[in-house]
Design an enzyme around this catalytic site. Structure first.
Site, PDB file in Angstrom:
ATOM      1  N   ARG A  36      -1.523 -12.494 -14.012  1.00 59.84           N
ATOM      2  CA  ARG A  36      -1.470 -13.594 -13.039  1.00 59.84           C
ATOM      3  C   ARG A  36      -1.350 -14.956 -13.718  1.00 59.84           C
ATOM      4  O   ARG A  36      -0.704 -15.857 -13.191  1.00 59.84           O
ATOM      5  CB  ARG A  36      -2.697 -13.540 -12.122  1.00 59.84           C
ATOM      6  N   LYS A 193      -5.303   6.272   5.393  1.00 58.46           N
ATOM      7  CA  LYS A 193      -5.637   6.211   6.814  1.00 58.46           C
ATOM      8  C   LYS A 193      -4.614   5.464   7.656  1.00 58.46           C
ATOM      9  O   LYS A 193      -4.165   4.382   7.303  1.00 58.46           O
ATOM     10  CB  LYS A 193      -7.007   5.545   6.988  1.00 58.46           C
ATOM     11  N   GLY A 350      -2.125  -3.008  -3.939  1.00 58.88           N
ATOM     12  CA  GLY A 350      -2.762  -2.577  -5.190  1.00 58.88           C
ATOM     13  C   GLY A 350      -2.416  -1.174  -5.628  1.00 58.88           C
ATOM     14  O   GLY A 350      -1.958  -0.948  -6.749  1.00 58.88           O
ATOM     15  N   GLY A 373      -3.335  -8.520   0.135  1.00 53.49           N
ATOM     16  CA  GLY A 373      -3.541  -8.824   1.554  1.00 53.49           C
ATOM     17  C   GLY A 373      -2.423  -9.642   2.170  1.00 53.49           C
ATOM     18  O   GLY A 373      -2.009  -9.374   3.311  1.00 53.49           O
TER      19      GLY A 373
END
Length: 392
Positions: A36, A193, A350, A373
């Site tokens: 990063r 999920k 991720g 996110g």
């Protein structure tokens, strides 16, 4: 999408407040992965080349508005100095006069923005305090763009604002994938999920031509079709929802692709005894841990005909061999087509980044987002406050 970049700004003699993501992993006070940090270097160098002075604003960890010494950005400064090849001035409480006193080309690192109680509340007073430190705002932190914080959304409303190089690259890649993509578009969505990716699936079936579903999520869709999956991970209570998504896809002209064969085992461990069976033939005492070879061939055919690919999530339990085969093979096929100039491939999340790296395919993808996110919320069709603020 219309946002300004560094090329649109006059930065000569200006102090450029630059929001970056240097929330890097650390161990014993040392940075263990500088990815990063390395990615913000082009933005910093370009600001300097245009005559600007750089003040870096960033968060680290989740201090919840309190000063937590082990979350001080001063710990990141040594790695930042190595990446930039120059000294960096750390300021616990930055003041404009002190910044102005520094020589041209100086880089200032301000203390963790989340030490301020008003940061995550997008407090206008804190945003104004930040704005008083500079002349121009440059947002280079797409990964924080889904949060309306003082150092992202608030600040962008108060100063002339633009996207940094990394942010502009990310936005351009995302626009090419879902904004104005070359068709056909295929999305690969995997993971455990369905319940965590409802918004994502609901948005994608209206935007893409093909949706490949893998991982534990695929088991839930198989259950929704009346197929028994033995002891596999599946959200049986989400069967109605899965059927609704399939109906929505049918109405939108999106083809959903589920496994036609699966790799099953009686225990979840590396090298476990396993067999490949038809998707509808999972033994009652076994669990599905990967998609089978016939499924991979079918996915590769979809890729062959596609022009654009968006990827989020693995096709199986990629963390342990041999249940990484489907993810590896499909990722390598996408990489091969991208390398040949036949496919624009964008991936994020991720697990996805880890899976593509493991497959040795990441380097050949057109763009890989590390934003987590923010990438997911963009795929869900949600407005990202930090991006919207740059649109003016």
């Amino acid at each position: 999408m219309a946002w300004k970049t560094l090329d649109d700004m006059d930065l000569a003699g200006k102090v450029v407040l630059t929001r970056v993501d240097i929330n890097v992993p650390m161990e014993d006070g040392r940075v263990t992965d500088t990815t990063r940090i390395d990615k913000i270097v082009p933005t910093v160098k370009d600001i300097q080349a245009k005559g600007g002075k750089v003040v870096l604003l960033a968060h680290y960890g989740r201090p919840k508005g309190k000063v937590v010494p082990e979350m001080s950005l001063n710990l990141v400064r040594p790695a930042l100095e190595v990446a930039l090849g120059q000294s960096v001035t750390f300021m616990d409480a930055p003041e404009r006069a002190a910044i102005d006193a520094l020589p041209a080309g100086a880089v200032v690192l301000a203390e963790n923005t989340r030490f301020h109680p008003g940061e995550e509340k997008n407090d206008p007073a804190l945003a104004a305090e930040f704005a008083g430190l500079g002349d121009v705002f440059c947002n280079d932190a797409f990964s924080a763009a889904h949060r309306a914080h003082a150092s992202t959304e608030g600040l962008a409303r108060l100063l002339p604002a633009c996207a940094g190089r990394l942010m502009a690259e990310e936005l351009a890649a995302l626009d090419a994938a879902l904004g104005k993509p070359a068709r056909p578009v295929v999305a690969v969505v995997g993971g455990a999920k369905v319940s965590t990716k409802l918004d994502l699936l609901g948005n994608l079936v209206t935007k893409v031509d093909h949706l490949v579903i893998g991982g534990g999520m695929a088991n839930t869709f198989l259950v929704a079709q009346g197929i028994e999956v033995g002891k596999s991970l599946a959200e049986r209570d989400m069967a109605d929802t899965a059927r609704e998504i399939m109906a929505k896809a049918g109405a939108a002209g999106c083809t959903i692709h589920l496994p036609v064969d699966v790799v099953v085992a009686r225990e979840f461990k590396a090298g476990a005894a396993h067999e490949t069976v038809a998707a509808e033939a999972c033994p009652a005492d076994a669990m599905i841990l990967d998609a089978g070879p016939a499924t991979v061939v079918a996915i590769e055919r979809v890729f062959e005909d596609a022009k654009t690919l968006i990827w989020n999530g693995p096709l199986g339990a990629f963390e342990i061999a041999p249940f990484d085969r489907a993810t590896n093979a499909a990722a390598q096929a996408a990489a091969r087509l991208t390398r040949a100039g036949r496919l624009v491939s964008v991936a994020g999340g991720g697990d996805t980044v880890a899976a593509l790296n493991q497959a040795g395919a990441a380097a050949d993808f057109t763009f890989i987002s590390t934003a987590g996110g923010a990438f997911l919320e963009w795929m869900e069709g949600k407005e990202l406050p930090g991006v919207a603020a740059l649109m003016g």
